[in-house]
Design an enzyme around this catalytic site. Structure first.
Site, PDB file in Angstrom:
ATOM      1  CG  HIS A 253      -0.004   0.231   2.491  1.00 39.98           C
ATOM      2  ND1 HIS A 253       0.655  -0.813   3.121  1.00 39.98           N
ATOM      3  CD2 HIS A 253       0.376   1.365   3.144  1.00 39.98           C
ATOM      4  CE1 HIS A 253       1.374  -0.330   4.110  1.00 39.98           C
ATOM      5  NE2 HIS A 253       1.234   0.989   4.149  1.00 39.98           N
TER       6      HIS A 253
ATOM      7  CG  HIS B 227       7.348   5.016   1.001  1.00 38.70           C
ATOM      8  ND1 HIS B 227       7.046   6.121   1.765  1.00 38.70           N
ATOM      9  CD2 HIS B 227       7.264   3.955   1.849  1.00 38.70           C
ATOM     10  CE1 HIS B 227       6.804   5.750   2.998  1.00 38.70           C
ATOM     11  NE2 HIS B 227       6.926   4.426   3.083  1.00 38.70           N
TER      12      HIS B 227
HETATM   13  O1  3AM Z   1       4.404   0.911   5.113  1.00 45.63           O
HETATM   14  P1  3AM Z   1       4.702   2.367   5.192  1.00 45.63           P
HETATM   15  O2  3AM Z   1       6.144   2.692   5.189  1.00 45.63           O
HETATM   16  O3  3AM Z   1       3.955   3.146   4.167  1.00 45.63           O
HETATM   17  O4  3AM Z   1       5.721   2.784   8.621  1.00 45.63           O
HETATM   18  C1  3AM Z   1       4.355   2.546   8.852  1.00 45.63           C
HETATM   19  C2  3AM Z   1       3.614   2.162   7.603  1.00 45.63           C
HETATM   20  O5  3AM Z   1       4.111   2.931   6.542  1.00 45.63           O
HETATM   21  C3  3AM Z   1       3.680   3.848   9.185  1.00 45.63           C
HETATM   22  O6  3AM Z   1       2.313   3.620   8.892  1.00 45.63           O
HETATM   23  C4  3AM Z   1       2.209   2.665   7.862  1.00 45.63           C
HETATM   24  C5  3AM Z   1       1.228   1.592   8.255  1.00 45.63           C
HETATM   25  O7  3AM Z   1       1.637   0.970   9.437  1.00 45.63           O
HETATM   26  N1  3AM Z   1       3.859   4.226  10.585  1.00 45.63           N
HETATM   27  C6  3AM Z   1       3.870   3.395  11.642  1.00 45.63           C
HETATM   28  N2  3AM Z   1       4.068   4.089  12.782  1.00 45.63           N
HETATM   29  C7  3AM Z   1       4.167   5.407  12.407  1.00 45.63           C
HETATM   30  C8  3AM Z   1       4.371   6.622  13.114  1.00 45.63           C
HETATM   31  N3  3AM Z   1       4.473   6.647  14.443  1.00 45.63           N
HETATM   32  C9  3AM Z   1       4.057   5.480  11.001  1.00 45.63           C
HETATM   33  N4  3AM Z   1       4.123   6.636  10.322  1.00 45.63           N
HETATM   34  C10 3AM Z   1       4.326   7.759  11.058  1.00 45.63           C
HETATM   35  N5  3AM Z   1       4.419   7.762  12.406  1.00 45.63           N
END
Ligand code: 3AM
Length: 178
Positions: free
Chosen positions: A43, A125
């Site tokens: 995603h 990304h």
């Molecule tokens: O898979 P991506 O990199 O798009 O990294 C986590 C993931 O992103 C991000 O939210 C998405 C779904 O879990 N994520 C997790 N904790 C986070 C935080 N504290 C976060 N993004 C920002 N702040």
């Protein structure tokens, strides 16, 4: 029902492209690159909301419902490795304006609703690997996937039997591409 849910807004990847990405990944990355994200979990995060109460979820959903944004074409033609967050990703070389606007609206609505946001810039990304090894060899350029994005999704992030699963809770349509 749990008191809070871990939520985020995202764009999902069409099923046929999920499979193409997984096949391409298997061919072009070393087996020890990192922990591959499963096909169904691929995603593009638009706004991470964190742990959200049912009341806040409802308020954020009502705001999302009112968003009137055109759809856009998303092209994945770039890849990279972020050693600090230990992810390998795919993304667009050029970010469509509609994508930037949508992410910016959702992120500011989340911030105004009191969701704890890490103030980091939006780098569109799709995470392919997590917990990557120190040095990753990226595939040669020339890859490209493209599709029309017509909706965005509210996902719940669940951790069940040792695995992360993203469950779609609601979808909202985007308008005709401009
Ligand atoms: O898979 P991506 O990199 O798009 O990294 C986590 C993931 O992103 C991000 O939210 C998405 C779904 O879990 N994520 C997790 N904790 C986070 C935080 N504290 C976060 N993004 C920002 N702040």
């Amino acid at each position: 029902m749990p008191a809070t849910r871990r939520l985020f807004f995202a764009i999902d990847v069409p099923e046929n492209i999920q499979q193409q990405l997984v096949d391409w990944r298997a061919l072009h990355f070393a087996a020890d690159t990192g922990r591959p994200v499963t096909a169904a979990n691929l995603h593009m995060t638009l706004a991470f909301l964190g742990e959200v109460s049912a009341q806040k979820q409802q308020a954020l959903s009502a705001l999302a419902e009112r968003i009137q944004q055109p759809g856009f074409t998303l092209t994945l033609d770039d890849a990279g490795h972020w050693p600090r967050s230990r992810v390998v990703w795919l993304g667009p070389k050029s970010t469509p304006r509609g994508l930037l606007q949508l992410a910016s609206m959702l992120r500011s609505q989340a911030a105004r609703s009191g969701c704890a946001q890490i103030p980091q810039p939006f780098h569109p990304h799709i995470t392919l690997y997590r917990q990557t090894c120190h040095s990753v060899r990226l595939p040669p350029p020339g890859f490209r996937w493209q599709w029309q994005v017509n909706e965005f999704v509210l996902y719940e992030s669940l951790f069940e039997r040792g695995r992360t699963r993203y469950r779609p809770l609601a979808r909202w349509p985007l308008g005709q591409s401009s």
